[in-house]
Design a protein around this motif. Structure first.
Motif, PDB file in Angstrom:
ATOM      1  N   MET A   1      54.405 -27.716   8.395  1.00 39.19           N
ATOM      2  CA  MET A   1      53.209 -27.306   9.125  1.00 39.19           C
ATOM      3  C   MET A   1      52.244 -26.559   8.204  1.00 39.19           C
ATOM      4  O   MET A   1      51.022 -26.758   8.255  1.00 39.19           O
ATOM      5  N   ASN A   2      52.783 -25.697   7.359  1.00 36.26           N
ATOM      6  CA  ASN A   2      51.944 -24.984   6.395  1.00 36.26           C
ATOM      7  C   ASN A   2      51.291 -25.946   5.415  1.00 36.26           C
ATOM      8  O   ASN A   2      50.113 -25.799   5.063  1.00 36.26           O
ATOM      9  N   ARG A   3      52.044 -26.961   4.991  1.00 35.93           N
ATOM     10  CA  ARG A   3      51.505 -27.934   4.042  1.00 35.93           C
ATOM     11  C   ARG A   3      50.351 -28.731   4.651  1.00 35.93           C
ATOM     12  O   ARG A   3      49.292 -28.886   4.034  1.00 35.93           O
ATOM     13  N   VAL A   4      50.546 -29.218   5.867  1.00 33.55           N
ATOM     14  CA  VAL A   4      49.496 -29.994   6.540  1.00 33.55           C
ATOM     15  C   VAL A   4      48.271 -29.125   6.798  1.00 33.55           C
ATOM     16  O   VAL A   4      47.128 -29.532   6.552  1.00 33.55           O
ATOM     17  N   ALA A   5      48.510 -27.901   7.275  1.00 27.66           N
ATOM     18  CA  ALA A   5      47.400 -26.982   7.538  1.00 27.66           C
ATOM     19  C   ALA A   5      46.639 -26.670   6.252  1.00 27.66           C
ATOM     20  O   ALA A   5      45.404 -26.598   6.249  1.00 27.66           O
ATOM     21  N   GLY A   6      47.360 -26.485   5.152  1.00 29.88           N
ATOM     22  CA  GLY A   6      46.718 -26.208   3.880  1.00 29.88           C
ATOM     23  C   GLY A   6      45.855 -27.367   3.402  1.00 29.88           C
ATOM     24  O   GLY A   6      44.736 -27.168   2.926  1.00 29.88           O
TER      25      GLY A   6
ATOM     26  N   VAL B   1      44.882 -29.516  -3.526  1.00 30.17           N
ATOM     27  CA  VAL B   1      45.963 -28.598  -3.179  1.00 30.17           C
ATOM     28  C   VAL B   1      46.971 -28.449  -4.320  1.00 30.17           C
ATOM     29  O   VAL B   1      47.466 -27.350  -4.588  1.00 30.17           O
ATOM     30  N   THR B   2      47.265 -29.543  -5.003  1.00 31.44           N
ATOM     31  CA  THR B   2      48.260 -29.489  -6.087  1.00 31.44           C
ATOM     32  C   THR B   2      47.830 -28.525  -7.185  1.00 31.44           C
ATOM     33  O   THR B   2      48.615 -27.678  -7.638  1.00 31.44           O
TER      34      THR B   2
ATOM     35  N   TRP C   1      36.735 -23.320 -10.149  1.00 34.15           N
ATOM     36  CA  TRP C   1      36.830 -24.651  -9.555  1.00 34.15           C
ATOM     37  C   TRP C   1      36.758 -25.736 -10.620  1.00 34.15           C
ATOM     38  O   TRP C   1      37.586 -26.638 -10.654  1.00 34.15           O
ATOM     39  N   PHE C   2      35.783 -25.673 -11.505  1.00 31.57           N
ATOM     40  CA  PHE C   2      35.592 -26.727 -12.508  1.00 31.57           C
ATOM     41  C   PHE C   2      36.678 -26.695 -13.580  1.00 31.57           C
ATOM     42  O   PHE C   2      37.312 -27.710 -13.866  1.00 31.57           O
ATOM     43  N   LYS C   3      36.912 -25.521 -14.168  1.00 37.36           N
ATOM     44  CA  LYS C   3      37.793 -25.434 -15.340  1.00 37.36           C
ATOM     45  C   LYS C   3      39.279 -25.457 -14.995  1.00 37.36           C
ATOM     46  O   LYS C   3      40.097 -25.920 -15.800  1.00 37.36           O
ATOM     47  N   TRP C   4      39.631 -24.941 -13.818  1.00 34.40           N
ATOM     48  CA  TRP C   4      41.047 -24.787 -13.510  1.00 34.40           C
ATOM     49  C   TRP C   4      41.547 -25.707 -12.398  1.00 34.40           C
ATOM     50  O   TRP C   4      42.721 -26.070 -12.395  1.00 34.40           O
ATOM     51  N   GLU C   5      40.662 -26.083 -11.461  1.00 31.85           N
ATOM     52  CA  GLU C   5      41.151 -26.770 -10.265  1.00 31.85           C
ATOM     53  C   GLU C   5      40.795 -28.254 -10.188  1.00 31.85           C
ATOM     54  O   GLU C   5      41.653 -29.068  -9.850  1.00 31.85           O
ATOM     55  N   PHE C   6      39.557 -28.624 -10.506  1.00 32.52           N
ATOM     56  CA  PHE C   6      39.188 -30.032 -10.340  1.00 32.52           C
ATOM     57  C   PHE C   6      39.155 -30.805 -11.657  1.00 32.52           C
ATOM     58  O   PHE C   6      39.553 -31.954 -11.702  1.00 32.52           O
ATOM     59  N   PHE C   7      38.696 -30.165 -12.722  1.00 35.98           N
ATOM     60  CA  PHE C   7      38.637 -30.837 -14.035  1.00 35.98           C
ATOM     61  C   PHE C   7      39.320 -29.978 -15.099  1.00 35.98           C
ATOM     62  O   PHE C   7      38.706 -29.593 -16.096  1.00 35.98           O
TER      63      PHE C   7
ATOM     64  N   ASN D   1      52.801 -32.101 -11.874  1.00 36.91           N
ATOM     65  CA  ASN D   1      52.858 -33.301 -11.046  1.00 36.91           C
ATOM     66  C   ASN D   1      51.491 -33.990 -11.095  1.00 36.91           C
ATOM     67  O   ASN D   1      50.667 -33.844 -10.197  1.00 36.91           O
ATOM     68  N   SER D   2      51.264 -34.736 -12.165  1.00 34.96           N
ATOM     69  CA  SER D   2      49.953 -35.358 -12.385  1.00 34.96           C
ATOM     70  C   SER D   2      49.640 -36.418 -11.336  1.00 34.96           C
ATOM     71  O   SER D   2      48.467 -36.619 -10.975  1.00 34.96           O
ATOM     72  N   LYS D   3      50.663 -37.082 -10.811  1.00 33.32           N
ATOM     73  CA  LYS D   3      50.441 -38.110  -9.788  1.00 33.32           C
ATOM     74  C   LYS D   3      49.909 -37.485  -8.503  1.00 33.32           C
ATOM     75  O   LYS D   3      48.933 -37.978  -7.915  1.00 33.32           O
ATOM     76  N   ALA D   4      50.538 -36.402  -8.062  1.00 29.77           N
ATOM     77  CA  ALA D   4      50.082 -35.718  -6.845  1.00 29.77           C
ATOM     78  C   ALA D   4      48.677 -35.165  -7.037  1.00 29.77           C
ATOM     79  O   ALA D   4      47.845 -35.202  -6.114  1.00 29.77           O
ATOM     80  N   PHE D   5      48.389 -34.664  -8.236  1.00 27.26           N
ATOM     81  CA  PHE D   5      47.067 -34.122  -8.539  1.00 27.26           C
ATOM     82  C   PHE D   5      46.011 -35.220  -8.474  1.00 27.26           C
ATOM     83  O   PHE D   5      44.915 -35.027  -7.934  1.00 27.26           O
ATOM     84  N   LEU D   6      46.336 -36.398  -9.013  1.00 26.09           N
ATOM     85  CA  LEU D   6      45.416 -37.532  -8.967  1.00 26.09           C
ATOM     86  C   LEU D   6      45.155 -37.967  -7.528  1.00 26.09           C
ATOM     87  O   LEU D   6      44.006 -38.221  -7.139  1.00 26.09           O
ATOM     88  N   ILE D   7      46.218 -38.024  -6.735  1.00 30.13           N
ATOM     89  CA  ILE D   7      46.068 -38.412  -5.323  1.00 30.13           C
ATOM     90  C   ILE D   7      45.188 -37.412  -4.585  1.00 30.13           C
ATOM     91  O   ILE D   7      44.327 -37.794  -3.788  1.00 30.13           O
ATOM     92  N   ASP D   8      45.392 -36.130  -4.850  1.00 29.65           N
ATOM     93  CA  ASP D   8      44.559 -35.094  -4.222  1.00 29.65           C
ATOM     94  C   ASP D   8      43.081 -35.322  -4.518  1.00 29.65           C
ATOM     95  O   ASP D   8      42.230 -35.244  -3.622  1.00 29.65           O
ATOM     96  N   ARG D   9      42.759 -35.595  -5.768  1.00 29.98           N
ATOM     97  CA  ARG D   9      41.352 -35.741  -6.144  1.00 29.98           C
ATOM     98  C   ARG D   9      40.759 -37.035  -5.590  1.00 29.98           C
ATOM     99  O   ARG D   9      39.579 -37.066  -5.228  1.00 29.98           O
TER     100      ARG D   9
END
Length: 359
Positions: free
Chosen positions: A92-97, A108-109, A169-175, A184-192
Motif C-alpha cells: 500500500m505504501n509503494r502504490v501510494a508513493g 520513485v527508484t 531533481w536534475f543531477k540526482w533524481e532524473f538525469f 536497479n537500472s531497469k526499475a529506474f528506466l521503467i520509472d522514467r
C-alpha cells in the motif's frame, strides 16, 4: 583532528540512547488516517486541474497556484509512504508513493536511493548527500560567471525552486551521473518511461481541451503545467533548504573533516524551525525534522510528540528557532559558502558571515 574526533565520540549520546527517548511515543500506523491524508491532496489536485480546463484565465492562474500546492502536498504524503509510515502494508505504501510522487515528476527508484539511502545515511556530508550542500570558497571561485550567477540565485530566498530543480531533481533524481544512478537500472528506466508517458498525457489533455474550447494552447500549458510545477518546485526546495541549512548547522566533507557522529548528523544537522500552527498542519509536521531523522518509521502525525521528547532529553544538541520570513531571508544571506575546515559560513568574497560552528 584525531583528538577532536575522540572527544566527540566520547561525549556524544549513542543512537540507542537517542532513540530510547522515543519509546513512549504512540506509533501505530492505521489504515483510515492514511487513506484520508492520501486522498485529500490527490482529489484536490484532480479537481483543480479539471477546473483549469474549463475556467477563464484569471481563475486558471488561481487554480494553477492551488494545483501546485496540491502537488507539493502529495509529494509530502509520498515521502511518508516511501518511508513505510503512511499505511500498515508495504504494498500500500509503494502504490501510494508511486501515485503521490507522479505529479511532482519523481522517479520513485532514484528518489528512494537518493533520499532513504544516501540522505538519511550521510546527512549533510557534501559528497554523498543531495540535500543542497554549499560550495566552499575555492569551488565557487572556479565557476564561470554564469555558474556563479546561478549559484547566487540558488542560495537566495527567491531561488529555492531553481536550487531544487537544478541541484536535486536534475543531477540526482532524473538525469543522474553513473556514480549517482540507482543500482536497479531497469526499475529506474521503467520509472522514467512511465513519467514520460504521464507528462505526455498531461500535456495532451491540456492541448486537447484548449483546441476544443478555442483557447490559447500556450496559456493553457502555462497555467495547467508550468505554473503548478513552478509552485511545487519552490515549496519542495524551500522545505529542503530549511531542513538542513542554518547558520548554526554544520556541513561536512570527507575531504577535510571527520565523519559526523549520529547525533551530529541526525539531530544537530536538522534544525527545528517552529512554524505557526496552521502552517504546521498544512505542511504535515515536516519541520519537526530532527525526530524524523532519528526514527524514519514514525508517522508524520506523531512527529510533534517525538520532537518534544527529543528536545526534553537533548535540548543542547538541537537548534530550535521560531520561523519568520525575515529570519529566513537573513539566513539565506549568511548561508552562502561554507569553509569546511573551519566549519564557518562565509560570503562570496570569503568574509566570515557567522561564528565558527563548535563541534
Amino acid at each position: 583532528m584525531e583528538g577532536v574526533k575522540n572527544r566527540i565520540l566520547s561525549d556524544s549520546p549513542s543512537p540507542l540512547a537517542i532513540r530510547a527517548c522515543l519509546d513512549r511515543v504512540d506509533r501505530p500506523i492505521r489504515l483510515m488516517p492514511g487513506l484520508i491524508h492520501f486522498f485529500l491532496p490527490f482529489v484536490f489536485w484532480i479537481l483543480s486541474l479539471a477546473g483549469i480546463l474549463f475556467a477563464p484565465l484569471w481563475a486558471q492562474i488561481v487554480l494553477g497556484i492551488m494545483n501546485g500546492n496540491a502537488i507539493a502536498a502529495m509529494f509530502n504524503i509520498g515521502h511518508s509512504a516511501l518511508h513505510g509510515s503512511l499505511f500498515p502494508r508495504t504494498w500500500m505504501n509503494r502504490v501510494a508513493g508511486l501515485i503521490a510522487m507522479a505529479p511532482a515528476l519523481k522517479p520513485v527508484t532514484s528518489w528512494i536511493h537518493v533520499h532513504n539511502y544516501l540522505h538519511h545515511s550521510f546527512t549533510n556530508i557534501k559528497e554523498k548527500d543531495a540535500g543542497f550542500a554549499p560550495l566552499s570558497p575555492t569551488e565557487y571561485n572556479i565557476l564561470s560567471p554564469i555558474g556563479k550567477f546561478s549559484y547566487r540565485i540558488c542560495r537566495s530566498w527567491y531561488g529555492c525552486g531553481w536550487l531544487y530543480l537544478k541541484e536535486m531533481w536534475f543531477k540526482w533524481e532524473f538525469f543522474p551521473s553513473p556514480q549517482r544512478t540507482p543500482k536497479n537500472s531497469k526499475a529506474f528506466l521503467i520509472d522514467r518511461i512511465q513519467l514520460a508517458l504521464f507528462i505526455s498525457f498531461w500535456f495532451g489533455l491540456l492541448v486537447w481541451f484548449s483546441v476544443a474550447r478555442g483557447e490559447n494552447i500556450l496559456i493553457m500549458l502555462i497555467t495547467g503545467f508550468v505554473l503548478p510545477q513552478f509552485i511545487s518546485c519552490y515549496f519542495i526546495g524551500f522545505v529542503t533548504f530549511l531542513q538542513h541549512t542554518h547558520p548554526k548547522v554544520a556541513w561536512y566533507s570527507e575531504l577535510d573533516s571527520q565523519i559526523p557522529t549520529f547525533h551530529e548528523s541526525q539531530m544537530r544537522s536538522t534544525p527545528h524551525l517552529v512554524f505557526p500552527q496552521v502552517l504546521r498542519i498544512l505542511m504535515r509536521n515536516t519541520m519537526e525534522h530532527s525526530a524524523h531523522h532519528v526514527d524514519t518509521a514514525l508517522p508524520f502525525t506523531k512527529l510533534p510528540d517525538a520532537q518534544n521528547a527529543l528536545e526534553v532529553s537533548f535540548n543542547n544538541y538541537i537548534v530550535r528557532e521560531r520561523w519568520s520570513f525575515l529570519q529566513f531571508v537573513q539566513n539565506t544571506r549568511i548561508c552562502r559558502l561554507y569553509d569546511y575546515k573551519k566549519h564557518q559560513w562565509v560570503g562570496y568574497s570569503g568574509e566570515p558571515l557567522a561564528e565558527p560552528i563548535s563541534l
